[in-house]
Design a protein around this motif. Structure first.
Motif, PDB file in Angstrom:
ATOM      1  N   GLN A  25       2.132  -8.803  -3.491  1.00  0.00           N
ATOM      2  CA  GLN A  25       0.942  -8.443  -2.719  1.00  0.00           C
ATOM      3  C   GLN A  25      -0.332  -8.798  -3.466  1.00  0.00           C
ATOM      4  OE1 GLN A  25       0.174  -4.437  -0.772  1.00  0.00           O
ATOM      5  NE2 GLN A  25      -1.172  -4.339  -2.559  1.00  0.00           N
ATOM      6  N   TRP A  26      -0.450  -8.382  -4.732  1.00  0.00           N
ATOM      7  CA  TRP A  26      -1.682  -8.639  -5.480  1.00  0.00           C
ATOM      8  C   TRP A  26      -1.860 -10.124  -5.792  1.00  0.00           C
ATOM      9  CZ3 TRP A  26      -5.355  -5.537  -4.785  1.00  0.00           C
ATOM     10  CH2 TRP A  26      -5.130  -4.170  -4.624  1.00  0.00           C
ATOM     11  N   SER A  27      -0.768 -10.822  -6.007  1.00  0.00           N
ATOM     12  CA  SER A  27      -0.868 -12.271  -6.240  1.00  0.00           C
ATOM     13  C   SER A  27      -1.359 -12.983  -4.987  1.00  0.00           C
ATOM     14  CB  SER A  27       0.490 -12.829  -6.680  1.00  0.00           C
ATOM     15  OG  SER A  27       0.872 -12.290  -7.923  1.00  0.00           O
ATOM     16  N   PHE A  28      -0.771 -12.650  -3.838  1.00  0.00           N
ATOM     17  CA  PHE A  28      -1.208 -13.258  -2.577  1.00  0.00           C
ATOM     18  C   PHE A  28      -2.624 -12.823  -2.216  1.00  0.00           C
ATOM     19  CE2 PHE A  28       3.468 -13.607  -1.370  1.00  0.00           C
ATOM     20  CZ  PHE A  28       3.519 -14.970  -1.590  1.00  0.00           C
ATOM     21  N   PHE A  29      -2.951 -11.574  -2.482  1.00  0.00           N
ATOM     22  CA  PHE A  29      -4.301 -11.067  -2.229  1.00  0.00           C
ATOM     23  C   PHE A  29      -5.322 -11.913  -2.991  1.00  0.00           C
ATOM     24  CE2 PHE A  29      -7.856  -8.359  -3.556  1.00  0.00           C
ATOM     25  CZ  PHE A  29      -8.311  -7.881  -2.337  1.00  0.00           C
ATOM     26  N   ALA A  36      -4.961 -14.931  -4.169  1.00  0.00           N
ATOM     27  CA  ALA A  36      -4.961 -16.316  -3.678  1.00  0.00           C
ATOM     28  C   ALA A  36      -5.647 -16.457  -2.324  1.00  0.00           C
ATOM     29  CB  ALA A  36      -3.531 -16.841  -3.605  1.00  0.00           C
ATOM     30  N   THR A  37      -5.440 -15.492  -1.442  1.00  0.00           N
ATOM     31  CA  THR A  37      -5.967 -15.640  -0.083  1.00  0.00           C
ATOM     32  C   THR A  37      -7.340 -15.015   0.124  1.00  0.00           C
ATOM     33  OG1 THR A  37      -4.815 -13.650   0.702  1.00  0.00           O
ATOM     34  CG2 THR A  37      -3.656 -15.760   0.923  1.00  0.00           C
ATOM     35  N   LEU A  92     -17.220 -12.022  -1.312  1.00  0.00           N
ATOM     36  CA  LEU A  92     -16.290 -11.380  -2.248  1.00  0.00           C
ATOM     37  C   LEU A  92     -16.466  -9.866  -2.314  1.00  0.00           C
ATOM     38  CD1 LEU A  92     -16.319 -13.983  -5.149  1.00  0.00           C
ATOM     39  CD2 LEU A  92     -14.409 -13.445  -3.602  1.00  0.00           C
ATOM     40  N   ARG A  93     -17.482  -9.335  -1.684  1.00  0.00           N
ATOM     41  CA  ARG A  93     -17.713  -7.886  -1.772  1.00  0.00           C
ATOM     42  C   ARG A  93     -16.528  -7.071  -1.291  1.00  0.00           C
ATOM     43  NH1 ARG A  93     -23.620  -8.327   0.490  1.00  0.00           N
ATOM     44  NH2 ARG A  93     -24.687  -8.999  -1.415  1.00  0.00           N
ATOM     45  N   ARG A  94     -15.964  -7.406  -0.153  1.00  0.00           N
ATOM     46  CA  ARG A  94     -14.851  -6.607   0.366  1.00  0.00           C
ATOM     47  C   ARG A  94     -13.617  -6.705  -0.534  1.00  0.00           C
ATOM     48  NH1 ARG A  94     -13.072  -6.547   6.495  1.00  0.00           N
ATOM     49  NH2 ARG A  94     -14.957  -5.314   6.541  1.00  0.00           N
ATOM     50  N   PRO A  95     -13.133  -7.898  -0.896  1.00  0.00           N
ATOM     51  CA  PRO A  95     -11.961  -7.926  -1.779  1.00  0.00           C
ATOM     52  C   PRO A  95     -12.234  -7.290  -3.141  1.00  0.00           C
ATOM     53  CG  PRO A  95     -12.707 -10.168  -1.282  1.00  0.00           C
ATOM     54  CD  PRO A  95     -13.494  -9.244  -0.422  1.00  0.00           C
ATOM     55  N   GLU A 114      -6.690 -14.508 -13.361  1.00  0.00           N
ATOM     56  CA  GLU A 114      -7.111 -15.914 -13.431  1.00  0.00           C
ATOM     57  C   GLU A 114      -7.982 -16.273 -12.233  1.00  0.00           C
ATOM     58  OE1 GLU A 114      -7.655 -19.866 -14.714  1.00  0.00           O
ATOM     59  OE2 GLU A 114      -7.373 -17.938 -15.687  1.00  0.00           O
ATOM     60  N   VAL A 115      -7.629 -15.772 -11.071  1.00  0.00           N
ATOM     61  CA  VAL A 115      -8.411 -16.057  -9.869  1.00  0.00           C
ATOM     62  C   VAL A 115      -9.760 -15.346  -9.916  1.00  0.00           C
ATOM     63  CG1 VAL A 115      -8.455 -15.680  -7.375  1.00  0.00           C
ATOM     64  CG2 VAL A 115      -6.393 -16.581  -8.455  1.00  0.00           C
ATOM     65  N   VAL A 116      -9.753 -14.078 -10.288  1.00  0.00           N
ATOM     66  CA  VAL A 116     -11.003 -13.320 -10.369  1.00  0.00           C
ATOM     67  C   VAL A 116     -11.939 -13.935 -11.410  1.00  0.00           C
ATOM     68  CG1 VAL A 116     -11.980 -11.064 -11.011  1.00  0.00           C
ATOM     69  CG2 VAL A 116      -9.991 -11.184  -9.479  1.00  0.00           C
TER      70      VAL A 116
END
Length: 175
Positions: free
Chosen positions: A60-64, A66-67, A101-104, A132-134
């Motif tokens: 879930q967190w990995s896909f979150f 990424a998406t 990016l505020r909501r995520p 890494e994404v953040v």
């Protein structure tokens, strides 16, 4: 780089011609998050899921990441990397990206408000993938200042010896 990723031999393994890519005894993967999840499961270290629930949360967190974060965060990263952050266009790109990016980031902030890591109260492959994404948005300090739990989590992830060693090696690479 010594490896040309557009050669026919490399494209036969990875048709995207991107890095990373692994061939683990015929098991070929060329998406970094999938590689990380696979290696964590295969070698069963502390970064791997302990059970099906942890596995689901790590996915879930990995896909979150990424998406919901990656594409927009990369706009911030590329704007700074191209030295456009101080231009009017660059400022506009960063402001729009930060707004998107505020909501995520709010979701991450709420989740991390009372914990150090995303899953299982320890650093896991979910943190590796998401951090890494953040990190792509890290150059825009106001976004992180508004989300202190996210900022502290990213700092924890980046203070690990493995991250520091990778970052030092990366900085030493020729441009």
């Amino acid at each position: 780089a010594p490896l040309n990723t557009l050669t026919p031999s490399y494209l036969a393994i990875n048709p995207m011609g991107t890095i990373p890519c692994i061939d683990d005894d015929g098991m070929v993967l060329y998406e970094s998050m999938a590689i990380n999840l696979y290696l964590a499961r295969k070698y069963g270290t502390s970064v791997a899921p302990k059970d099906a629930a942890e596995d689901a949360h790590m996915l879930q967190w990995s896909f979150f990441a990424a998406t919901e974060i990656e594409t927009t965060a990369l706009k911030i990263s590329s704007t700074f990397a191209e030295n456009l952050a101080d231009s009017e266009t660059g400022k506009a790109v960063i402001e729009v990206a930060a707004r998107m990016l505020r909501r995520p980031f709010r979701v991450l902030e709420q989740h991390l408000a009372d914990k150090d890591y995303l899953v299982g109260d320890r650093f896991t492959v979910a943190d590796l993938n998401a951090a890494e994404v953040v990190r792509y948005a890290q150059a825009h300090a106001p976004l992180f200042d508004a989300h202190p739990a996210v900022k502290a989590w990213l700092e924890r992830c980046q203070s690990r010896p493995a991250f520091k060693a990778m970052w030092d090696a990366r900085a030493a690479e020729p441009a």
